[in-house]
Motif scaffolding. Structure first.
Motif, mmCIF file in Angstrom:
data_model
loop_
_atom_site.group_PDB
_atom_site.id
_atom_site.type_symbol
_atom_site.label_atom_id
_atom_site.label_comp_id
_atom_site.label_asym_id
_atom_site.label_seq_id
_atom_site.Cartn_x
_atom_site.Cartn_y
_atom_site.Cartn_z
ATOM 1 N N UNK A 27 1.597 6.726 -1.826
ATOM 2 C CA UNK A 27 0.932 5.793 -2.719
ATOM 3 C C UNK A 27 1.906 4.706 -3.133
ATOM 4 N N UNK A 64 4.096 3.447 -1.398
ATOM 5 C CA UNK A 64 4.099 2.481 -0.320
ATOM 6 C C UNK A 64 2.947 1.506 -0.494
ATOM 7 N N UNK A 65 1.789 2.038 -0.859
ATOM 8 C CA UNK A 65 0.615 1.185 -1.023
ATOM 9 C C UNK A 65 0.844 0.166 -2.132
ATOM 10 N N UNK A 66 1.459 0.625 -3.230
ATOM 11 C CA UNK A 66 1.723 -0.276 -4.344
ATOM 12 C C UNK A 66 2.684 -1.380 -3.906
ATOM 13 N N UNK A 67 3.734 -0.992 -3.201
ATOM 14 C CA UNK A 67 4.708 -1.990 -2.755
ATOM 15 C C UNK A 67 4.091 -2.944 -1.734
ATOM 16 N N UNK A 68 3.210 -2.408 -0.891
ATOM 17 C CA UNK A 68 2.512 -3.266 0.070
ATOM 18 C C UNK A 68 1.751 -4.357 -0.660
ATOM 19 N N UNK A 69 1.056 -3.940 -1.716
ATOM 20 C CA UNK A 69 0.252 -4.893 -2.469
ATOM 21 C C UNK A 69 1.128 -5.997 -3.036
#
Lengths: 99, 235
Positions: free
Chosen positions: A2, A4-9
């Motif tokens: 997750x 990773x998802x936050x950093x992707x955003x």
């Protein structure tokens, strides 16, 4: 994961500053999105028993569980969303709970 | 989840704020070396090339965990965000993606479906994790290269390798062994360790498969990063 998802955003929302803060490492781009510890790890975790956790965890909530030498610990996924890493000692073993 | 003892020295880990090979990068505070939290490998700094020991963990619901671990202790954050938190019920609310509630452009899968994402050659493929089921070893091709996809149910780790040994394409099938998942190649019957991609028994003992970077990630994040990704079929 997750995390990773936050950093992707964040990465996708950044524009020019992010373009300047990338380099290539072993053929893949290393993106610098945030400074060290901008997302704070938990270094001195506190724990409560099951009866207390029932007051703030919903039955369907996702947890990460680990058992070492009879020591059972659970970490709520939504709490880990804000930290990504917990530095803990479980069953006498120093571990990093990563998310 | 990893042990944080490196070369007999205990350290702590922090979030580096960097992304590499589609994953969050952590750093150890003793040497500020950079580590992938996906692979547990150090790729820059004093520990470059080192690998952390994996601690097996479980991802489940609170209800199931408390049934089987009544003496468990649970992380508590005094003063932490509770109801109304930006993140609270994140997983329970299928309409919310990412921290800013960004929308989803590609609805071939549900936003919070977990996928095994692979970026290889000019191919971008997302395999729904749910499709792996119990038999977690699958043969496929990515960018025209024969690959084997592995989902370790116990650790929830994913591994992808080129399935070429001795310059020949091989086919793998799962073998449930006493200490976890192994795989066997149909051509020689050799046993392989799926986490290391290494032949451990039979004619191909000692052989190594070429690893292909893969990540386990929410569909919403993957489709934003790779908008033309194809959805992998699981046979």
């Amino acid at each position: 994961m997750t995390g990773t998802a936050v950093l992707f955003t964040l990465l996708l929302q950044a524009s020019a500053p992010f373009e300047r803060s990338q380099e290539v490492l072993m053929g893949d781009t290393l993106y610098s999105v945030l400074p060290l510890d901008a997302i704070p790890a938990i270094d001195e975790p506190q724990f409560v028993p099951v009866a207390v956790a029932d007051t703030f965890l919903a039955p369907t909530e996702m947890i990460i569980g680990v058992s070492i030498d009879g020591d059972d610990r659970a970490y709520s996924a939504w709490q880990l969303d804000e930290h990504e890493i917990v530095n803990d000692v479980v069953g006498g073993v120093p571990i990093a709970v990563t998310w | 989840m990893y042990e944080r003892t490196i070369d007999d020295t205990v350290t702590t880990f922090g979030v580096s704020g960097k992304l590499w090979r589609d994953s969050m990068i952590m750093y150890d505070r003793a040497t500020e070396s950079l580590w992938s939290h996906i692979t547990g490998e150090c790729f820059r700094g004093a520990h470059e090339g080192a690998k952390l020991a994996v601690v097996p963990s479980t991802q489940t619901t609170w209800a199931e965990w408390r049934t089987h671990h009544p003496g468990s202790r649970i992380l508590f954050k005094p003063g932490g965000k509770g109801e109304g938190s930006h993140y609270r019920r994140y997983f329970d609310d299928p309409a919310r993606f990412g921290i800013h509630g960004r929308g989803i452009d590609d609805d071939r899968l549900a936003g919070k479906d977990l996928v095994l994402g692979v970026r290889f050659g000019d191919d971008r493929v997302a395999y729904p994790i749910a499709a792996f089921g119990d038999a977690s070893v699958r043969n496929d091709s990515i960018a025209g290269v024969p690959v084997v996809l592995i989902y370790m149910k116990e650790s929830e780790a994913v591994h992808v390798y080129e399935r070429t040994a001795d310059e020949k394409t091989v086919h793998f099938e799962p073998v449930i062994a006493e200490n976890g998942l192994l795989m066997r190649d149909r051509e020689t019957g050799s046993l392989w360790n799926p986490a290391r991609g290494e032949g451990i028994e039979g004619p191909r003992a000692g052989n190594r498969l070429e690893r292909i970077p893969a990540t386990k990630i929410f569909w919403f994040a993957w489709q934003t990063f790779y908008p033309r990704s194809r959805i992998g079929g699981i046979d």
